[in-house]
Scaffold this active site. Structure first.
Site, mmCIF file in Angstrom:
data_model
loop_
_atom_site.group_PDB
_atom_site.id
_atom_site.type_symbol
_atom_site.label_atom_id
_atom_site.label_comp_id
_atom_site.label_asym_id
_atom_site.label_seq_id
_atom_site.Cartn_x
_atom_site.Cartn_y
_atom_site.Cartn_z
ATOM 1 N N ARG A 107 0.815 -1.221 0.000
ATOM 2 C CA ARG A 107 0.000 0.000 0.000
ATOM 3 C C ARG A 107 0.846 1.267 0.000
ATOM 4 O O ARG A 107 0.506 2.254 -0.657
ATOM 5 C CB ARG A 107 -0.925 0.010 1.221
ATOM 6 C CG ARG A 107 -2.086 -0.926 1.054
ATOM 7 C CD ARG A 107 -2.943 -0.987 2.288
ATOM 8 N NE ARG A 107 -4.054 -1.856 2.003
ATOM 9 C CZ ARG A 107 -5.304 -1.459 1.805
ATOM 10 N NH1 ARG A 107 -5.642 -0.215 1.929
ATOM 11 N NH2 ARG A 107 -6.239 -2.329 1.503
ATOM 12 N N TYR A 214 0.372 -13.847 -0.895
ATOM 13 C CA TYR A 214 0.965 -13.560 -2.200
ATOM 14 C C TYR A 214 2.130 -12.586 -2.064
ATOM 15 O O TYR A 214 2.240 -11.861 -1.087
ATOM 16 C CB TYR A 214 -0.074 -13.013 -3.180
ATOM 17 C CG TYR A 214 -0.910 -11.861 -2.681
ATOM 18 C CD1 TYR A 214 -2.127 -12.098 -2.039
ATOM 19 C CD2 TYR A 214 -0.503 -10.542 -2.855
ATOM 20 C CE1 TYR A 214 -2.911 -11.039 -1.586
ATOM 21 C CE2 TYR A 214 -1.295 -9.486 -2.415
ATOM 22 C CZ TYR A 214 -2.491 -9.742 -1.771
ATOM 23 O OH TYR A 214 -3.258 -8.696 -1.322
HETATM 24 C C1 LIG Z 1 -8.694 -6.638 5.058
HETATM 25 C C2 LIG Z 1 -8.906 -5.735 3.882
HETATM 26 C C3 LIG Z 1 -8.371 -6.085 2.651
HETATM 27 C C4 LIG Z 1 -8.608 -5.280 1.536
HETATM 28 N N1 LIG Z 1 -8.070 -5.641 0.331
HETATM 29 C C5 LIG Z 1 -8.346 -4.902 -0.775
HETATM 30 C C6 LIG Z 1 -7.818 -5.272 -2.046
HETATM 31 O O1 LIG Z 1 -7.045 -6.222 -2.165
HETATM 32 N N2 LIG Z 1 -8.183 -4.531 -3.132
HETATM 33 C C7 LIG Z 1 -8.991 -3.447 -3.033
HETATM 34 O O2 LIG Z 1 -9.301 -2.820 -4.053
HETATM 35 N N3 LIG Z 1 -9.478 -3.048 -1.829
HETATM 36 C C8 LIG Z 1 -9.173 -3.736 -0.710
HETATM 37 N N4 LIG Z 1 -9.647 -3.334 0.519
HETATM 38 C C9 LIG Z 1 -10.429 -2.090 0.609
HETATM 39 C C10 LIG Z 1 -9.521 -0.862 0.607
HETATM 40 O O3 LIG Z 1 -8.516 -1.000 1.584
HETATM 41 C C11 LIG Z 1 -10.319 0.410 0.903
HETATM 42 O O4 LIG Z 1 -11.484 0.443 0.114
HETATM 43 C C12 LIG Z 1 -9.478 1.658 0.599
HETATM 44 O O5 LIG Z 1 -8.299 1.675 1.363
HETATM 45 C C13 LIG Z 1 -10.292 2.916 0.871
HETATM 46 O O6 LIG Z 1 -9.518 4.053 0.589
HETATM 47 P P1 LIG Z 1 -10.026 5.501 1.026
HETATM 48 O O7 LIG Z 1 -8.966 6.418 0.572
HETATM 49 O O8 LIG Z 1 -11.431 5.691 0.580
HETATM 50 O O9 LIG Z 1 -10.092 5.449 2.619
HETATM 51 P P2 LIG Z 1 -8.910 5.376 3.675
HETATM 52 O O10 LIG Z 1 -7.836 4.471 3.196
HETATM 53 O O11 LIG Z 1 -9.531 5.096 4.985
HETATM 54 O O12 LIG Z 1 -8.294 6.845 3.670
HETATM 55 C C14 LIG Z 1 -8.945 7.921 4.295
HETATM 56 C C15 LIG Z 1 -7.926 9.039 4.499
HETATM 57 O O13 LIG Z 1 -8.610 10.168 5.045
HETATM 58 C C16 LIG Z 1 -7.917 10.637 6.177
HETATM 59 N N5 LIG Z 1 -8.914 11.223 7.071
HETATM 60 C C17 LIG Z 1 -9.841 10.565 7.813
HETATM 61 N N6 LIG Z 1 -10.593 11.425 8.487
HETATM 62 C C18 LIG Z 1 -10.138 12.660 8.157
HETATM 63 C C19 LIG Z 1 -10.527 13.964 8.536
HETATM 64 N N7 LIG Z 1 -11.517 14.169 9.413
HETATM 65 N N8 LIG Z 1 -9.859 15.029 8.014
HETATM 66 C C20 LIG Z 1 -8.847 14.832 7.127
HETATM 67 N N9 LIG Z 1 -8.434 13.610 6.732
HETATM 68 C C21 LIG Z 1 -9.079 12.541 7.254
HETATM 69 C C22 LIG Z 1 -7.228 9.408 6.767
HETATM 70 O O14 LIG Z 1 -6.113 9.763 7.576
HETATM 71 C C23 LIG Z 1 -6.825 8.670 5.490
HETATM 72 O O15 LIG Z 1 -5.588 9.105 4.998
HETATM 73 C C24 LIG Z 1 -9.390 -4.110 1.655
HETATM 74 C C25 LIG Z 1 -9.914 -3.747 2.905
HETATM 75 C C26 LIG Z 1 -9.653 -4.542 4.008
HETATM 76 C C27 LIG Z 1 -10.208 -4.114 5.332
#
Ligand SMILES: Cc1cc2nc3c(=O)[nH]c(=O)nc-3n(C[C@H](O)[C@H](O)[C@H](O)COP(=O)(O)OP(=O)(O)OC[C@H]3O[C@@H](n4cnc5c(N)ncnc54)[C@H](O)[C@@H]3O)c2cc1C
Length: 428
Positions: A107, A214
């Site tokens: 990641r 993997y």
């Molecule tokens: C066990 C597991 C395995 C997974 N495997 C996969 C996979 O293989 N392939 C795949 O496509 N998906 C996978 N996922 C899903 C994927 O990890 C998530 O969908 C993805 O990381 C979401 O990204 P995001 O940026 O929306 O949210 P997040 O990664 O949660 O990022 C949110 C960001 O916002 C910031 N933030 C939060 N609140 C605030 C605030 N109030 N003010 C300012 N900043 C804030 C945080 O610090 C963070 O940097 C998996 C999930 C899990 C739990």
């Protein structure tokens, strides 16, 4: 201090940084606000399927993404206790079919690839959003460091516990799915090749649980990710350290390969999986939610981040299409919601299939090609975000939104969508 900006992206995870890349590539002015003092991701992997790789390529990150991604020839599925071979998914062949590779990333490498070309002047770290007010001409954003920003438009990429979501929809907390996950990274030099033979990617399934392992980072690391049904409530946290002994004990009588792999774990993380009922609450007015803030899902289709990358590309195209941003947001929701609802339902179906208690029925489903999500989901992997960003998506009938007809009859359709309320926990 009060400042103004045109578009504020709140959250610098995978969704937020991908969107910042897309907007930069498409010439749309935006600034990113992240709570943490540095952009960073947890020590774990994320897999990316071909259609999402196309989105990453399209949003201007092709070279860096290709350099960070690892390509496995395919994945074996085995019974967790007997080691019996159940299925092989040839990823090279599928990549050829879909016109882009499957990648597995660390990641942090992927986030670096996405963040590295963003101008530091446009990234505001240490900005945790605590309050947002949507007004006639802008959105007032208040951060915990005392700064206030008046943004004309806001993209909420602040994850599953989104503050912007709360502002728009009140207390709409994600619910515990009854699933716990373990994660661990091993130095690949410590992992004998016979464990992950012959492609370096194996999944073990058993009633109520599965484990995947993997390579990532040019085969320097082995990623282990697991999932199991549990009656016990498990905290939702990306940073909760787990007990390797407890992790091993979660998988009874593992076959020799899996046992040898789990015996190597000295450090792991554990957390509960949370998701929201499938819904249409993706934003309104000047605020658009994306990624987990809009559509957190169970991870069983490996699509949470993939859908966020599609979001990033498609939103970038709409915002650079000449429409007013609010109209661009509406169009984004029109084309994205039916597709992501389909993916959310697929993830739930896949969870059910992988954890089936009746092993004979599971084998029969695999043989009939009705169990595994792979190979049967042209609608998912065949989507090309670059060519089809403004088109209504095609969704397989069994996963499409239901449409209630005039006499109360129910059919499926990808263009009209009533809000649906399938709870992940209830559906499982
Ligand atoms: C066990 C597991 C395995 C997974 N495997 C996969 C996979 O293989 N392939 C795949 O496509 N998906 C996978 N996922 C899903 C994927 O990890 C998530 O969908 C993805 O990381 C979401 O990204 P995001 O940026 O929306 O949210 P997040 O990664 O949660 O990022 C949110 C960001 O916002 C910031 N933030 C939060 N609140 C605030 C605030 N109030 N003010 C300012 N900043 C804030 C945080 O610090 C963070 O940097 C998996 C999930 C899990 C739990």
């Amino acid at each position: 201090m009060i400042t103004k900006c045109r578009i504020a992206i709140v959250g610098g995870g995978l969704a937020g940084t991908a969107t910042a890349n897309a907007l930069k590539t498409f010439g749309v002015d935006a600034e990113l606000f992240e709570a943490a003092p540095a952009l960073g991701e947890i020590g774990a992997a994320v897999s990316c399927s071909p259609q999402a790789v196309k989105a990453l390529w399209g949003l201007g990150a092709r070279e860096r993404v290709d350099a960070a991604g690892h390509r496995s020839p395919g994945e074996y599925t085995r019974n967790m206790q007997t080691g019996e071979f159940l299925e092989f998914r040839d990823r090279f062949k599928l990549a050829e079919k879909w016109g882009a590779p499957y990648y597995s990333f660390h990641r942090a490498d992927l986030l670096d690839a996405l963040a590295s070309t963003l101008l530091s002047a446009h990234i505001h770290l240490g900005h945790r959003l605590v309050q947002a007010t949507q007004r006639a001409d802008d959105v007032k954003l208040v951060f915990d460091n005392g700064r206030t920003v008046h943004a004309q438009y806001v993209i909420g990429a602040d994850g599953v516990k989104s503050v912007l979501r709360q502002v728009l929809y009140g207390d709409d907390n994600p619910s515990y799915t009854g699933q716990a996950a373990w994660r661990s990274l091993l130095d690949a030099r410590d992992v004998p090749e016979w464990i992950l033979e012959p492609t370096g990617q194996t999944e073990w399934v058993s009633p109520g649980a599965h484990v995947r392992a993997y390579y990532i980072r040019q085969k320097k690391l082995v990623n282990i990710v697991t999932q199991q049904d549990t009656g016990e409530w498990v905290e939702e946290s990306w940073n909760k350290r787990g007990d390797p002994q407890e992790m091993r004990a979660s998988f009874a009588n593992p076959e020799p390969r899996l046992k040898a792999l789990l015996d190597l774990v000295t450090d792991c993380m554990k957390w509960g999986l949370f998701a929201r009922p499938i819904n249409d609450n993706w934003g309104n007015g000047r605020i658009q939610l994306i990624g987990d803030a809009a559509h957190a899902m169970v991870p069983n289709a490996g699509q949470g981040a993939c859908q966020a990358f599609e979001d990033a590309y498609v939103l970038g195209r709409w915002l650079s299409s000449g429409l007013e941003p609010q109209e661009a947001f509406e169009n984004f929701r029109r084309v994205r919601i039916p597709r992501v609802h389909g993916v959310q339902r697929l993830a739930l179906a896949n969870l059910k299939f992988k954890h089936m208690k009746d092993l004979d029925a599971q084998k029969a489903a695999l043989a009939a090609g009705t169990g595994s999500m792979h190979g049967k989901n042209d609608w998912l992997y065949g989507f090309d975000p670059v060519a089809q960003w403004n088109q209504m998506p095609v969704v397989a009938e069994q996963y499409a939104d239901p449409v209630v007809g005039p006499a109360g009859s129910t059919t499926t359709n990808t263009t009209t969508r009533p809000a649906t309320t399938t709870s992940p926990a209830a559906a499982y």
